[in-house]
Motif scaffolding. Sequence first.
Motif, mmCIF file in Angstrom:
data_model
loop_
_atom_site.group_PDB
_atom_site.id
_atom_site.type_symbol
_atom_site.label_atom_id
_atom_site.label_comp_id
_atom_site.label_asym_id
_atom_site.label_seq_id
_atom_site.Cartn_x
_atom_site.Cartn_y
_atom_site.Cartn_z
ATOM 1 N N GLY A 66 0.820 -1.206 0.000
ATOM 2 C CA GLY A 66 0.000 0.000 0.000
ATOM 3 C C GLY A 66 0.850 1.251 0.000
ATOM 4 N N PHE A 67 0.257 2.378 -0.436
ATOM 5 C CA PHE A 67 1.016 3.626 -0.463
ATOM 6 C C PHE A 67 1.013 4.296 0.901
ATOM 7 C CE2 PHE A 67 1.614 8.178 -1.165
ATOM 8 C CZ PHE A 67 2.808 8.149 -1.852
ATOM 9 N N PHE A 68 -0.094 4.216 1.640
ATOM 10 C CA PHE A 68 -0.190 4.806 2.973
ATOM 11 C C PHE A 68 0.223 6.285 2.959
ATOM 12 C CE2 PHE A 68 0.044 0.297 3.992
ATOM 13 C CZ PHE A 68 -0.872 0.163 5.021
ATOM 14 N N GLY A 69 -0.415 7.066 2.095
ATOM 15 C CA GLY A 69 -0.104 8.488 1.999
ATOM 16 C C GLY A 69 -1.151 9.347 2.686
ATOM 17 N N LEU A 70 -0.766 10.593 3.006
ATOM 18 C CA LEU A 70 -1.668 11.567 3.614
ATOM 19 C C LEU A 70 -1.850 12.743 2.664
ATOM 20 C CD1 LEU A 70 -0.320 11.664 7.291
ATOM 21 C CD2 LEU A 70 -2.466 10.637 6.513
ATOM 22 N N ASN A 71 -3.034 13.361 2.727
ATOM 23 C CA ASN A 71 -3.331 14.524 1.895
ATOM 24 C C ASN A 71 -3.582 15.743 2.785
ATOM 25 O OD1 ASN A 71 -3.687 13.360 -0.993
ATOM 26 N ND2 ASN A 71 -4.834 11.963 0.318
ATOM 27 N N PHE A 72 -3.025 16.876 2.368
ATOM 28 C CA PHE A 72 -3.128 18.096 3.167
ATOM 29 C C PHE A 72 -3.758 19.211 2.339
ATOM 30 C CE2 PHE A 72 0.320 15.621 4.922
ATOM 31 C CZ PHE A 72 0.101 15.693 6.290
ATOM 32 N N THR A 73 -4.655 19.935 2.970
ATOM 33 C CA THR A 73 -5.258 21.113 2.360
ATOM 34 C C THR A 73 -5.226 22.229 3.394
ATOM 35 O OG1 THR A 73 -7.460 20.389 3.062
ATOM 36 C CG2 THR A 73 -6.774 19.817 0.827
ATOM 37 N N GLY A 74 -5.145 23.456 2.928
ATOM 38 C CA GLY A 74 -5.071 24.567 3.874
ATOM 39 C C GLY A 74 -5.590 25.852 3.304
ATOM 40 N N GLN A 75 -6.067 26.692 4.190
ATOM 41 C CA GLN A 75 -6.522 28.024 3.818
ATOM 42 C C GLN A 75 -6.292 28.938 5.009
ATOM 43 O OE1 GLN A 75 -10.570 28.236 2.507
ATOM 44 N NE2 GLN A 75 -10.419 30.362 1.845
ATOM 45 N N GLY A 76 -5.562 29.998 4.805
ATOM 46 C CA GLY A 76 -5.228 30.881 5.906
ATOM 47 C C GLY A 76 -4.309 30.168 6.881
ATOM 48 N N ASN A 77 -4.696 30.169 8.141
ATOM 49 C CA ASN A 77 -3.893 29.492 9.156
ATOM 50 C C ASN A 77 -4.389 28.077 9.456
ATOM 51 O OD1 ASN A 77 -2.247 31.766 9.564
ATOM 52 N ND2 ASN A 77 -3.742 32.670 10.980
ATOM 53 N N GLN A 78 -5.417 27.629 8.715
ATOM 54 C CA GLN A 78 -6.015 26.325 8.977
ATOM 55 C C GLN A 78 -5.485 25.273 8.013
ATOM 56 O OE1 GLN A 78 -8.422 25.368 11.504
ATOM 57 N NE2 GLN A 78 -7.386 23.528 10.761
ATOM 58 N N VAL A 79 -5.010 24.142 8.560
ATOM 59 C CA VAL A 79 -4.527 23.027 7.744
ATOM 60 C C VAL A 79 -5.303 21.778 8.127
ATOM 61 C CG1 VAL A 79 -2.536 21.632 7.087
ATOM 62 C CG2 VAL A 79 -2.225 24.049 7.629
ATOM 63 N N ASN A 80 -5.793 21.050 7.119
ATOM 64 C CA ASN A 80 -6.494 19.791 7.344
ATOM 65 C C ASN A 80 -5.677 18.633 6.790
ATOM 66 O OD1 ASN A 80 -8.624 21.592 8.044
ATOM 67 N ND2 ASN A 80 -10.100 19.988 7.566
ATOM 68 N N VAL A 81 -5.757 17.492 7.473
ATOM 69 C CA VAL A 81 -5.106 16.280 6.999
ATOM 70 C C VAL A 81 -6.192 15.247 6.748
ATOM 71 C CG1 VAL A 81 -4.654 15.555 9.396
ATOM 72 C CG2 VAL A 81 -3.431 14.470 7.513
ATOM 73 N N SER A 82 -6.079 14.536 5.622
ATOM 74 C CA SER A 82 -7.094 13.562 5.231
ATOM 75 C C SER A 82 -6.434 12.247 4.836
ATOM 76 C CB SER A 82 -7.925 14.100 4.057
ATOM 77 O OG SER A 82 -8.815 13.117 3.582
ATOM 78 N N THR A 83 -7.125 11.134 5.198
ATOM 79 C CA THR A 83 -6.627 9.796 4.857
ATOM 80 C C THR A 83 -7.467 9.135 3.776
ATOM 81 O OG1 THR A 83 -8.004 8.558 6.424
ATOM 82 C CG2 THR A 83 -5.992 9.566 7.289
ATOM 83 N N GLY A 84 -8.605 9.731 3.439
ATOM 84 C CA GLY A 84 -9.573 9.066 2.578
ATOM 85 C C GLY A 84 -10.671 8.423 3.405
ATOM 86 N N ILE A 85 -10.403 8.203 4.689
ATOM 87 C CA ILE A 85 -11.386 7.699 5.647
ATOM 88 C C ILE A 85 -11.683 8.765 6.690
ATOM 89 C CG2 ILE A 85 -11.815 5.964 7.438
ATOM 90 C CD1 ILE A 85 -11.892 4.785 4.677
ATOM 91 N N VAL A 86 -10.642 9.473 7.104
ATOM 92 C CA VAL A 86 -10.727 10.469 8.173
ATOM 93 C C VAL A 86 -10.225 11.809 7.651
ATOM 94 C CG1 VAL A 86 -9.860 11.125 10.450
ATOM 95 C CG2 VAL A 86 -10.420 8.730 9.979
ATOM 96 N N ASP A 87 -10.911 12.873 8.029
ATOM 97 C CA ASP A 87 -10.463 14.231 7.705
ATOM 98 C C ASP A 87 -10.520 15.035 9.004
ATOM 99 O OD1 ASP A 87 -10.241 16.212 5.060
ATOM 100 O OD2 ASP A 87 -10.990 17.197 6.860
ATOM 101 N N VAL A 88 -9.394 15.669 9.371
ATOM 102 C CA VAL A 88 -9.346 16.358 10.657
ATOM 103 C C VAL A 88 -8.430 17.576 10.556
ATOM 104 C CG1 VAL A 88 -7.471 14.881 11.477
ATOM 105 C CG2 VAL A 88 -8.911 16.047 13.135
ATOM 106 N N PRO A 89 -8.795 18.682 11.199
ATOM 107 C CA PRO A 89 -7.910 19.857 11.214
ATOM 108 C C PRO A 89 -6.763 19.667 12.192
ATOM 109 C CG PRO A 89 -9.927 20.315 12.419
ATOM 110 C CD PRO A 89 -10.112 18.961 11.809
ATOM 111 N N ILE A 90 -5.648 20.341 11.910
ATOM 112 C CA ILE A 90 -4.485 20.347 12.795
ATOM 113 C C ILE A 90 -4.548 21.638 13.605
ATOM 114 C CG2 ILE A 90 -1.967 20.305 12.902
ATOM 115 C CD1 ILE A 90 -2.007 19.006 10.115
ATOM 116 N N TYR A 91 -4.729 21.506 14.922
ATOM 117 C CA TYR A 91 -4.962 22.682 15.761
ATOM 118 C C TYR A 91 -3.717 23.181 16.471
ATOM 119 C CZ TYR A 91 -10.026 22.171 15.271
ATOM 120 O OH TYR A 91 -11.294 22.113 14.775
#
Length: 243
Positions: free
Chosen positions: A138-163
């Motif tokens: 498996g690749f076991f990669g993470l995806n990151f998106t951000g806007q302003g000071n907010q960054v989210n991490v997603s697995t394809g199953i779970v999506d959660v902000p980094i606080y």
Amino acid sequence: MANMSFSLILLSLTTIFSLLIPTLYAQSAPLPAPSGPINITGILEKAGQYTTFIRLLNQTQAGNQINSQVNSSNEGMTVFAPTDNAFLNLPSGTLNNLSAQQQVQLVQYHVLPKYYTLENLQTVSNPVRTQATGQDGGFFGLNFTGQGNQVNVSTGIVDVPIYNALRKDFPLAVYQVDKVLLPLEFYQAKAPAASPPAAANGTKSDTGDKKTPDAPSPANGSGKMSMEFGLVSGLWLMLFYLM
């Protein structure tokens, strides 16, 4: 005049001592002790509320691997630490149903083999490799998106902000996440099982072995009676013509 000269000499000596005393004190004062090697479990213990993640780090030996690599690598590392509440919010039995290998992969999936600031994570090329990448096919990669000071991490199953950043100085960044990052690879359908081999060509089906029974032949007695009746009829015809 003499008093003025004495006053000037005294003022000069006072000035000299005032400059020398801080320097002498600084030289005699003990230097601050150098900071020790980075310890991931020590950082989490100090922050609190990471008991389950610490247990997994110790149980899988991933904590020792992180400490060894981060203290010797030029790339640094990034760790996403789920809180105890994040583990409590998992469906019942999630951790217990994981194999020993999957528990290692789960912990390593929360670790990037490179140091990233939150600003860096907003501009990375997704998906980003983790310490679990390449394992079990498996690749076991993470995806990151951000806007302003907010960054989210997603697995394809779970999506959660980094606080919160528990540590943000190179070579180790540690960020709090309020959900456990469950890999998509744990939920992907497995390849279907191979179908059973076909029966050998020489094997016949049950219906093929059965034969339709032959029609019963007439009884021997009925055949004999037919022959005798024919002879009697012939004799009567001959006598009829002779008369």
